[in-house]
Design an enzyme around this catalytic site. Structure first.
Site, short mmCIF file in Angstrom:
data_model
loop_
_atom_site.label_atom_id
_atom_site.label_comp_id
_atom_site.label_asym_id
_atom_site.label_seq_id
_atom_site.Cartn_x
_atom_site.Cartn_y
_atom_site.Cartn_z
CB SER A 126 7.35 -3.47 1.14
OG SER A 126 7.33 -2.35 1.78
CE1 TYR A 150 5.44 -4.75 -4.06
CE2 TYR A 150 5.29 -2.21 -2.77
CZ TYR A 150 5.94 -3.32 -3.14
OH TYR A 150 6.93 -3.67 -2.83
CE LYS A 154 5.81 -7.07 -2.20
NZ LYS A 154 6.10 -8.14 -2.67
#
Ligand code: NAD
Ligand code: UD1
Length: 337
Positions: A126, A150, A154
């Site tokens: 992302s 989050y 990643k």
């Protein structure tokens, strides 16, 4: 050449569109999903769109036995790993769940792939790995900055995959850093279906257009952007899905790993999105300016040239098509509710 591709999280928003694109490109697909964030109707919808039977394994990507059986049963050439938790706010409240699914799940998957001798993977990353970037458009060389658990998962995932490729050149990984996916499949049979009040802009605007929510809160109009509202690089989910096909085909034909942004290279402000949705629906979309959302990034726009050079990837659909397909999808859902 036909390949057999495993899609973890293949019943989800981006996974389901990628399924359609892979079948259209002549590949066989196996879906692994635990339906934590997907509707049970998705597999039959995929069959309606593609005219092909869906091979579905219902299970959890953290379950090593399920994975071992899956790899023993199906000869998998490559994997696209979508299965993850993805809500930024929730990750602040429940970081352990994010570490477990996003990092633990990836680790379990990699072990199972290695055991099975399947060493080609496309990883859903992302733009969030850039945190608040110094430059916009943002190149792939920009440094990692974790803003929340989050984003950390990643970054950690990308780093694990880097070490794995360094340890064993048989591994070839395509890391795709998505900007802001939006829109739905042209058939309106699949799309994004947030269960609660949406956090992301376009699904929220859609609910206002439907009359299910009274107005859009525009989170700040004092950013250093043309109209003061946040700017994002929205990419049609069907374009994004095509990017996965190109990434997989590159891995399968060259064994060369890559890290690429998937965006259009063009940004739109919050007010421009509201105006475009209004045009697509012919409905009034009331909004009010509110405070900035904590942790928000002023501008996220992709430097999109590496995806062109490495994958030959160019987006084909613009903001108007994202709004029109989103509307066709959500108004169909509302009609059935
Ligand atoms: P989604 O929630 O629609 O899809 C994820 C799928 O994974 C769902 O079908 C869910 O049921 C499944 N899943 C979750 N946990 C699982 C588990 N433990 N085992 C098996 N299946 C599991 O999300 P999406 O928008 O399609 O996102 C796909 C990937 O892309 C994610 O990795 C996400 O972090 C990443 N991503 C998404 C966006 C976005 O805006 N949608 C942006 C950047 C990156
Ligand atoms: C969010 C996530 C990001 C994730 C991305 C795609 C945060 C802080 N970041 O990013 O990690 O990769 O989604 O899933 O949640 N906006 C409004 N009103 C709204 C909703 C949004 O004004 O009701 C604005 C935001 O301030 C922003 C733009 O719309 O300027 C886009 O917001 P959103 O759709 O949430 O995406 P991101 O902020 O890019």
């Amino acid at each position: 050449m036909t390949s057999r591709i495993l899609l973890t999280g293949g019943a989800g928003y981006i996974g389901s569109h990628t399924h359609v694109a892979l079948v259209a490109a002549g590949h066989d697909v196996v879906i692994l999903d635990n339906f934590a964030n997907a509707q049970r109707t998705v597999p039959e919808r995929l069959e309606q769109i593609t005219g092909k039977r869906v091979t579905l394994v219902e299970g959890d990507v953290r379950d090593a036995d399920t994975l071992a059986k899956l790899f023993a049963r199906h000869e998998i050439d490559a994997v696209v790993h979508f299965a993850a938790l993805k809500a930024v706010g929730e990750s602040m409240a429940r970081p352990l769940a994010y570490f477990d699914v996003n990092i633990g799940g990836l680790s379990t998957l990699l072990r199972a792939m290695d055991n099975a001798g399947c060493r080609r993977l496309v990883f859903s990353s992302s733009a969030t790995v850039y945190g608040i970037p110094d430059e916009a458009p943002t190149p792939e060389t920009a440094p990692f900055r974790a803003m929340n658990p989050y984003g950390q998962t990643k970054i950690t995932g990308e780093q694990m995959l880097g070490w794995l490729q360094a340890a064993n050149p048989e591994w070839a990984v395509g890391i795709l850093r998505y900007f802001n996916p939006a829109g739905a499949h042209g058939s309106a049979l699949i799309g994004e279906d947030p269960r609660d009040i949406p956090n992301n802009l376009m699904p929220f605007v859609a609910k206002v257009a439907l009359g299910e929510l009274p107005r859009v809160s525009v989170f700040g109009n004092d950013y250093d952007t043309a109209d003061g509202t946040g700017v994002r690089d929205y990419i049609h989910v069907e374009d994004l899905a095509r990017g996965h096909v190109l990434s997989l085909e590159k891995l399968l034909s060259t064994r060369q790993g890559h890290i690429v942004n998937l965006g259009t290279g063009r940004g739109y402000s919050v007010l421009e999105v509201i105006a475009a949705y209004q045009r697509a629906t012919n409905r009034d979309i009331p909004y009010q300016i509110t405070d900035r959302r904590p942790g928000d990034v002023p501008i996220y726009v992709a430097r999109a040239d590496r995806a062109v050079e490495v994958l030959g990837f160019r987006t084909e659909k613009g903001l108007d098509e994202m709004c029109a397909s989103s509307w066709k999808w959500v108004s169909g859902l509302a009609g059935k509710a």
